[in-house]
Scaffold this motif. Structure first.
Motif, PDB file in Angstrom:
ATOM      1  N   VAL A   1      10.186  -4.985   2.916  1.00 39.99           N
ATOM      2  CA  VAL A   1       9.486  -5.423   1.479  1.00 39.99           C
ATOM      3  C   VAL A   1       7.898  -5.468   1.798  1.00 39.99           C
TER       4      VAL A   1
ATOM      5  N   PHE B   1       4.353  -3.178  -0.163  1.00 41.00           N
ATOM      6  CA  PHE B   1       3.863  -1.797  -0.392  1.00 41.00           C
ATOM      7  C   PHE B   1       3.800  -0.988   0.709  1.00 41.00           C
ATOM      8  N   ASP B   2       4.166   0.235   0.696  1.00 36.89           N
ATOM      9  CA  ASP B   2       4.251   0.874   1.912  1.00 36.89           C
ATOM     10  C   ASP B   2       4.002   2.616   1.285  1.00 36.89           C
TER      11      ASP B   2
ATOM     12  N   ASP C   1       0.798   4.735  -2.254  1.00 40.19           N
ATOM     13  CA  ASP C   1       1.623   3.501  -2.010  1.00 40.19           C
ATOM     14  C   ASP C   1       2.378   2.842  -2.957  1.00 40.19           C
TER      15      ASP C   1
ATOM     16  N   SER D   1       8.471   5.455   5.955  1.00 39.42           N
ATOM     17  CA  SER D   1       8.976   5.276   7.299  1.00 39.42           C
ATOM     18  C   SER D   1       9.224   3.590   7.356  1.00 39.42           C
ATOM     19  N   HIS D   2      10.225   3.229   7.958  1.00 38.77           N
ATOM     20  CA  HIS D   2      10.518   2.043   8.316  1.00 38.77           C
ATOM     21  C   HIS D   2      11.570   1.717   9.528  1.00 38.77           C
TER      22      HIS D   2
ATOM     23  N   LYS E   1       6.262  -2.039 -10.161  1.00 35.58           N
ATOM     24  CA  LYS E   1       5.780  -3.138  -9.428  1.00 35.58           C
ATOM     25  C   LYS E   1       4.865  -2.513  -8.541  1.00 35.58           C
TER      26      LYS E   1
ATOM     27  N   GLN F   1       1.674  -1.069  -9.405  1.00 37.87           N
ATOM     28  CA  GLN F   1       0.111  -0.811  -9.911  1.00 37.87           C
ATOM     29  C   GLN F   1       0.196   0.663 -10.784  1.00 37.87           C
ATOM     30  N   THR F   2      -0.980   1.134 -10.650  1.00 37.57           N
ATOM     31  CA  THR F   2      -1.088   2.402 -11.390  1.00 37.57           C
ATOM     32  C   THR F   2      -0.399   3.615 -10.754  1.00 37.57           C
ATOM     33  N   ASN F   3      -0.109   3.765  -9.544  1.00 35.80           N
ATOM     34  CA  ASN F   3       0.547   4.585  -9.035  1.00 35.80           C
ATOM     35  C   ASN F   3       2.217   4.641  -9.666  1.00 35.80           C
TER      36      ASN F   3
ATOM     37  N   MET G   1       5.876   0.493   8.158  1.00 34.73           N
ATOM     38  CA  MET G   1       5.380  -0.988   8.205  1.00 34.73           C
ATOM     39  C   MET G   1       4.749  -1.290   6.872  1.00 34.73           C
ATOM     40  N   ALA G   2       5.034  -2.394   6.458  1.00 32.93           N
ATOM     41  CA  ALA G   2       4.609  -2.670   4.899  1.00 32.93           C
ATOM     42  C   ALA G   2       3.124  -3.102   5.140  1.00 32.93           C
ATOM     43  N   LYS G   3       2.212  -3.138   4.234  1.00 31.43           N
ATOM     44  CA  LYS G   3       1.065  -3.431   4.465  1.00 31.43           C
ATOM     45  C   LYS G   3       0.660  -4.983   4.185  1.00 31.43           C
TER      46      LYS G   3
ATOM     47  N   PHE H   1      -5.049  -5.862 -11.364  1.00 30.81           N
ATOM     48  CA  PHE H   1      -5.012  -4.588 -11.041  1.00 30.81           C
ATOM     49  C   PHE H   1      -5.730  -4.296  -9.658  1.00 30.81           C
ATOM     50  N   THR H   2      -6.086  -5.799  -9.224  1.00 32.81           N
ATOM     51  CA  THR H   2      -6.886  -5.745  -7.722  1.00 32.81           C
ATOM     52  C   THR H   2      -6.069  -6.339  -6.546  1.00 32.81           C
ATOM     53  N   ILE H   3      -4.786  -7.035  -6.758  1.00 31.00           N
ATOM     54  CA  ILE H   3      -3.954  -7.841  -6.138  1.00 31.00           C
ATOM     55  C   ILE H   3      -2.649  -6.982  -5.737  1.00 31.00           C
ATOM     56  N   ASP H   4      -2.028  -7.703  -4.755  1.00 31.46           N
ATOM     57  CA  ASP H   4      -0.905  -6.832  -4.447  1.00 31.46           C
ATOM     58  C   ASP H   4       0.369  -7.709  -4.871  1.00 31.46           C
TER      59      ASP H   4
ATOM     60  N   ILE I   1       3.022  -5.628 -10.733  1.00 29.80           N
ATOM     61  CA  ILE I   1       3.144  -6.202  -9.248  1.00 29.80           C
ATOM     62  C   ILE I   1       4.369  -7.166  -8.955  1.00 29.80           C
TER      63      ILE I   1
ATOM     64  N   ASP J   1       0.257 -12.145   7.400  1.00 26.64           N
ATOM     65  CA  ASP J   1       0.555 -11.022   6.439  1.00 26.64           C
ATOM     66  C   ASP J   1      -0.196 -10.873   5.190  1.00 26.64           C
TER      67      ASP J   1
ATOM     68  N   LEU K   1      -4.517  -2.287   3.365  1.00 29.02           N
ATOM     69  CA  LEU K   1      -3.914  -2.524   2.066  1.00 29.02           C
ATOM     70  C   LEU K   1      -3.524  -1.650   1.241  1.00 29.02           C
ATOM     71  N   ALA K   2      -2.691  -1.637   0.293  1.00 27.52           N
ATOM     72  CA  ALA K   2      -2.066  -0.403  -0.536  1.00 27.52           C
ATOM     73  C   ALA K   2      -3.231  -0.153  -1.397  1.00 27.52           C
ATOM     74  N   ARG K   3      -3.288   1.217  -1.480  1.00 23.63           N
ATOM     75  CA  ARG K   3      -4.226   1.750  -2.341  1.00 23.63           C
ATOM     76  C   ARG K   3      -3.848   2.339  -3.780  1.00 23.63           C
ATOM     77  N   TRP K   4      -4.549   2.160  -4.707  1.00 24.80           N
ATOM     78  CA  TRP K   4      -4.095   2.713  -5.906  1.00 24.80           C
ATOM     79  C   TRP K   4      -5.440   3.186  -6.838  1.00 24.80           C
ATOM     80  N   GLU K   5      -5.369   3.997  -7.832  1.00 20.68           N
ATOM     81  CA  GLU K   5      -6.337   4.383  -8.829  1.00 20.68           C
ATOM     82  C   GLU K   5      -6.706   3.309  -9.684  1.00 20.68           C
ATOM     83  N   THR K   6      -7.857   2.761 -10.085  1.00 25.45           N
ATOM     84  CA  THR K   6      -8.178   1.818 -11.288  1.00 25.45           C
ATOM     85  C   THR K   6      -8.752   2.556 -12.347  1.00 25.45           C
TER      86      THR K   6
END
Lengths: 205, 267
Positions: free
Chosen positions: A122, A124-125, A144, A166-167, A189, A191-193, B1-3, B45-48, B78, B223, B252-257
């Motif tokens: 569970v 973001f990965d 991600d 990978s998990h 779910k 974001q922009t990706n 591994m999840a972020k 747009f800036t939280i997970d 999200i 976490d 942390l996850a990364r994405w464009e804004t």
């Protein structure tokens, strides 16, 4: 018109919200006529594979969904459990056959390899895009996405694998077999990706 | 591994969004205020992950709460966790239909553990967040329910055992002492967590600036770091905090804004 297939499982509202945000018209429906005439199909899903297939079969939706995809090449995107349903079978809640639009069994993450592996996977990965595909246009080769699942596509023809994650092991995060594609993660779910990916599905398929 | 994750918690009460300090509520504004004046989508747009809690002290109105969830979820891409006074399937069904992905349970965990167990078997472990409100008193960790008004006579470690045995998916630990103070997270009670606790821990209560979020996310047992303070990270506060955390090496996850204006086609 994009049809989000309603078979009683999954977060349909979120997918429709994302499509609406991107300016695409969609309807949530289980109507055979609408599904057959859709420009594109989205097969969502959260929950058990067995239950989902039972629901689809109970209303003959399994055949209804397959027909336009096979006969008219209607593009279809399976999301999470929806991706798994496109596969040939799963062992979740006992063995059951899937829609068989791609030849691949679905199995649980193997627990014995790593003691500390948390299942479900569970959060973001990072997905490594292994094969160029228009679904990933505009995204970096490592992007991600949000996952929540305990089962995954076990193996399929490498030709169709477009992204891995990978998990405890490397697994198939996305596939595309011409107009049939699936993502194990939730683009709605992510974001922009995820929005970029959905936009690609809307505009490029 | 999840972020690792950065979480924003919205506190809802009777049609309004609230500031909480040591569990005393003060109204900040309504949904229109949240959307227009507060520009919540900028934060979204800036939280997970987003948590929405109905902390109403009086009778709750589920339908109205769901309308609010729906409006927020429409432009929030999200996972969303929703809770506050969950005691029935009717509630959870309605909440899940309006865009929630997870459920947050607190008082129900103590009062109706069997119901929580049913929720877990219906929706899956990953769907259920156990929220625990804690207070430190004489080196002991006390647990409160009913919006922080009732102390329960169960030891902290025993309670953690009890709820993890139920099969909950995550634990949201909220310090009532630090709630809304902006003085930073309290980590004392984390030491009482046994190594057998495998579920993700979300820490809440006290984050006042990005350094606090960093302290939280750098902690081995944490976490996710949450904040419910509407004003500590106002304007560019949250986007900047996320940037600083990424630059400090937090995974942390990364994405464009920058591409948001190109993506948004609806009006």
């Amino acid at each position: 018109m994009i049809v989000i297939i309603d078979y009683g499982m999954g977060n349909l509202f979120s997918i429709q919200s994302a499509l609406h945000y991107l300016g695409a018209q969609s309807i949530i429906s289980s109507d055979p006529h609408r599904i057959n005439n859709a420009d594109k199909l989205i097969l969502p899903g959260v929950g058990s594979f067995y239950k989902a297939m039972s629901n689809l079969k109970a209303t003959n939706l399994d055949e209804v969904v397959k027909e336009p995809v096979i006969k008219k090449n209607t593009p279809i995107l399976g999301i999470c459990l929806g991706m798994q349903l496109l596969c040939s079978s799963s062992t979740e809640d006992g063995f059951s056959y899937g829609l068989g639009l791609i030849d691949c069994p679905v199995e649980r993450f193997s627990e014995n390899k790593f003691v500390n592996l948390k299942i479900p996977h569970v959060g973001f990965d990072t997905v490594t895009i292994t094969k160029k595909n228009k679904l990933f246009d505009g995204l970096d080769s490592r992007a991600d996405f949000y996952f929540t699942h305990s089962y995954r596509m076990a193996y399929t023809d490498q030709l169709y694998v477009t992204g891995t994650c990978s998990h405890g092991e490397q697994f198939i995060a996305a596939f595309a077999k011409e107009h049939i594609c699936g993502t194990q993660f939730h683009p709605e779910k992510s974001q922009t990706n995820g929005l970029v990916l959905l936009k690609n599905f809307i505009e490029k398929f | 591994m999840a972020k690792k994750r950065l979480i924003f918690t919205l506190l809802y009460n009777d049609g309004g969004f609230m500031l909480s300090r040591n569990f005393r509520l003060q109204r900040a504004g309504d949904i229109e205020w949240l959307k227009s004046n507060y520009n919540f989508k900028n934060i979204a747009f800036t939280i997970d992950e987003l948590i929405i809690l109905d902390v109403s002290r009086n009778e709750r109105n589920l339908e109205r709460f769901c309308d609010h969830i729906k409006v927020i979820a429409e432009e929030c891409f999200i996972p969303i966790a929703v809770g506050g006074g969950i005691t029935s399937y009717e509630q959870t069904k309605a909440i899940m239909n309006y865009g929630a992905d997870k459920l947050v349970v607190n008082t129900t965990l103590f009062r109706a553990p069997d119901f929580v167990k049913e929720l877990i078997s219906t929706y899956g472990s990953q769907c259920i967040i156990a929220s625990i409100d804690v207070k430190r008193q004489n080196d002991q960790t006390e647990i409160y329910i009913d919006n922080g008004s009732t102390k329960i006579e169960v030891a902290f470690d025993e309670y953690i055992d009890r709820i993890t045995n139920l099969g909950i998916g995550e634990i949201y630990l909220n310090s009532m002492d630090r709630d809304g103070t902006g003085h930073g997270y309290l980590f004392d009670f984390l030491g009482q967590l046994k190594s057998t606790v495998k579920v993700p821990i979300i820490i809440a209560g006290g984050a006042g600036n990005w350094h606090h979020l960093l302290e939280g996310l750098q902690h081995d047992l944490v976490d996710a770091a949450a904040t419910a303070n509407l004003f500590n990270f106002i304007g560019q506060g949250f986007p900047n905090a996320r940037k600083q955390l990424l630059e400090s090496g937090i995974d942390l996850a990364r994405w464009e804004t920058a591409n948001i204006p190109d993506l948004k086609k609806s009006h």
